[in-house]
Design an enzyme around this catalytic site. Structure first.
Site, PDB file in Angstrom:
ATOM      1  N   ARG A 131      19.961  16.439   9.884  1.00  0.00           N
ATOM      2  CA  ARG A 131      19.056  16.208   8.749  1.00  0.00           C
ATOM      3  C   ARG A 131      19.851  16.059   7.449  1.00  0.00           C
ATOM      4  NH1 ARG A 131      13.970  16.949   6.746  1.00  0.00           N
ATOM      5  NH2 ARG A 131      13.074  17.354   8.776  1.00  0.00           N
TER       6      ARG A 131
ATOM      7  N   ARG B 111       8.561  13.114   5.396  1.00  0.00           N
ATOM      8  CA  ARG B 111       9.773  13.906   5.625  1.00  0.00           C
ATOM      9  C   ARG B 111      10.002  14.811   4.434  1.00  0.00           C
ATOM     10  NH1 ARG B 111      11.382  13.123  10.898  1.00  0.00           N
ATOM     11  NH2 ARG B 111      11.115  10.926  11.355  1.00  0.00           N
ATOM     12  N   ILE B 112      10.455  16.013   4.729  1.00  0.00           N
ATOM     13  CA  ILE B 112      10.871  16.918   3.668  1.00  0.00           C
ATOM     14  C   ILE B 112      12.287  16.525   3.256  1.00  0.00           C
ATOM     15  CG2 ILE B 112      11.480  19.323   3.191  1.00  0.00           C
ATOM     16  CD1 ILE B 112       9.182  20.123   5.012  1.00  0.00           C
TER      17      ILE B 112
ATOM     18  N   ASN C 223       4.815  13.169  -5.433  1.00  0.00           N
ATOM     19  CA  ASN C 223       4.201  13.072  -4.098  1.00  0.00           C
ATOM     20  C   ASN C 223       2.685  13.028  -4.237  1.00  0.00           C
ATOM     21  OD1 ASN C 223       4.041  13.202  -1.192  1.00  0.00           O
ATOM     22  ND2 ASN C 223       3.522  15.378  -1.373  1.00  0.00           N
ATOM     23  N   THR C 224       2.037  12.348  -3.307  1.00  0.00           N
ATOM     24  CA  THR C 224       0.580  12.409  -3.236  1.00  0.00           C
ATOM     25  C   THR C 224       0.206  13.070  -1.921  1.00  0.00           C
ATOM     26  OG1 THR C 224       0.138  10.341  -2.068  1.00  0.00           O
ATOM     27  CG2 THR C 224       0.477  10.189  -4.436  1.00  0.00           C
ATOM     28  N   HIS C 225      -0.900  13.808  -1.944  1.00  0.00           N
ATOM     29  CA  HIS C 225      -1.316  14.520  -0.734  1.00  0.00           C
ATOM     30  C   HIS C 225      -2.839  14.475  -0.624  1.00  0.00           C
ATOM     31  CE1 HIS C 225      -1.039  17.222   2.617  1.00  0.00           C
ATOM     32  NE2 HIS C 225      -1.994  17.962   2.079  1.00  0.00           N
TER      33      HIS C 225
ATOM     34  N   ALA D 251      11.443  21.078  -2.775  1.00  0.00           N
ATOM     35  CA  ALA D 251      11.994  20.914  -1.430  1.00  0.00           C
ATOM     36  C   ALA D 251      11.106  21.544  -0.351  1.00  0.00           C
ATOM     37  CB  ALA D 251      13.401  21.490  -1.369  1.00  0.00           C
ATOM     38  N   GLY D 252       9.902  21.983  -0.733  1.00  0.00           N
ATOM     39  CA  GLY D 252       8.980  22.547   0.259  1.00  0.00           C
ATOM     40  C   GLY D 252       8.080  21.476   0.853  1.00  0.00           C
TER      41      GLY D 252
HETATM   42  C1  GAR Z   1      -1.853   9.290   2.055  1.00  0.00           C
HETATM   43  O1  GAR Z   1      -3.176   9.755   2.135  1.00  0.00           O
HETATM   44  C2  GAR Z   1      -0.929  10.385   1.567  1.00  0.00           C
HETATM   45  O2  GAR Z   1      -1.534  11.296   0.703  1.00  0.00           O
HETATM   46  C3  GAR Z   1      -0.575  11.079   2.861  1.00  0.00           C
HETATM   47  O3  GAR Z   1      -0.353  10.026   3.738  1.00  0.00           O
HETATM   48  C4  GAR Z   1      -1.266   8.976   3.426  1.00  0.00           C
HETATM   49  C5  GAR Z   1      -0.490   7.691   3.432  1.00  0.00           C
HETATM   50  O4  GAR Z   1      -1.349   6.599   3.438  1.00  0.00           O
HETATM   51  N1  GAR Z   1       0.561  11.940   2.662  1.00  0.00           N
HETATM   52  C6  GAR Z   1       0.654  13.149   3.215  1.00  0.00           C
HETATM   53  O5  GAR Z   1      -0.151  13.580   4.022  1.00  0.00           O
HETATM   54  C7  GAR Z   1       1.860  13.960   2.779  1.00  0.00           C
HETATM   55  N2  GAR Z   1       1.783  15.279   3.259  1.00  0.00           N
HETATM   56  P1  GAR Z   1      -0.791   5.122   3.211  1.00  0.00           P
HETATM   57  O6  GAR Z   1       0.467   4.975   4.050  1.00  0.00           O
HETATM   58  O7  GAR Z   1      -1.885   4.226   3.692  1.00  0.00           O
HETATM   59  O8  GAR Z   1      -0.512   4.957   1.736  1.00  0.00           O
END
Ligand code: GAR
Length: 194
Positions: free
Chosen positions: A64, A90-91, A106-108, A141-142
């Protein structure tokens, strides 16, 4: 403001950023789009838009740490002001984040700190919460941790499936991501720094 966007999959949020940058709604330069594996639709979308792309394949590195160092070097070569994890699953290390002065966004698809990880939508449904949403945050980094920049709630309807709910969340997510990038770009412009 120069950005590098990292993806692992479909890249629908990336597409929204590309469209907003192309139309002039969003004043950012997408220096490159990178992925951690071959064959992602996200990289294909970027190529179709004429953007520079790269793959630092996680499975091609013995450790990694070596993968992370290669990713850091490649992203740094574009001298981005902000790096965006847009479905990058990936982290990364603290060294990666420090290389970009902590500017790793980041978006979640959940209201962090609830339901971090790769299955934020599924986990929220399984728990039975009635409201979930999405979060844009500065990543550390989490796993989906770090200071929150923007959040918005999405109500879970009885008829929702993981797919319908994720689509509803993504509509909000795209708007929040673009608004966040727009305000960062405004703040980094000469007038914004003024
Ligand atoms: C998004 O909803 C994003 O928030 C999520 O993956 C999706 C990607 O969609 N990310 C996570 O879950 C991070 N932990 P996309 O590839 O269609 O933009």
């Amino acid at each position: 403001m120069r950005i590098v966007v990292l993806v692992s999959g479909t890249g629908s949020n990336l597409q929204a950023v590309i469209d907003a940058a192309t139309s002039g709604e969003l004043d950012v330069e997408i220096a490159a789009v990178g992925a951690d594996r071959e064959g992602t639709y996200g990289v294909e979308r970027a190529s179709e838009a004429g953007l520079e792309t790269f793959v630092i394949n996680f499975n091609s590195f013995p450790t990694r740490e070596e993968w992370d160092a290669a990713l850091t070097a490649r992203v740094a070569s574009y001298a981005p002001d902000v790096v965006v994890s847009s479905g990058f699953m990936r982290i990364v290390s603290a060294d990666f984040i420090n290389a970009f002065n902590g500017k790793y966004l980041n978006t979640h698809p959940a209201l962090l700190p609830s339901f971090p990880g790769a299955h934020g939508v599924r986990d929220a449904m399984a728990y039975g919460v009635k409201v979930t949403g999405c979060t844009v945050h500065w990543a550390d980094a989490g796993m989906d941790t770090g200071p929150i920049v923007a959040q918005e709630a999405v109500v879970i309807e009885d008829a929702d499936t993981e797919e319908t709910l994720h689509e509803k969340i993504k509509v909000v997510e795209r708007r929040l991501l673009i608004a966040t990038l727009a305000s960062l770009a405004a703040a980094s412009s000469p007038a914004g720094r003024g």
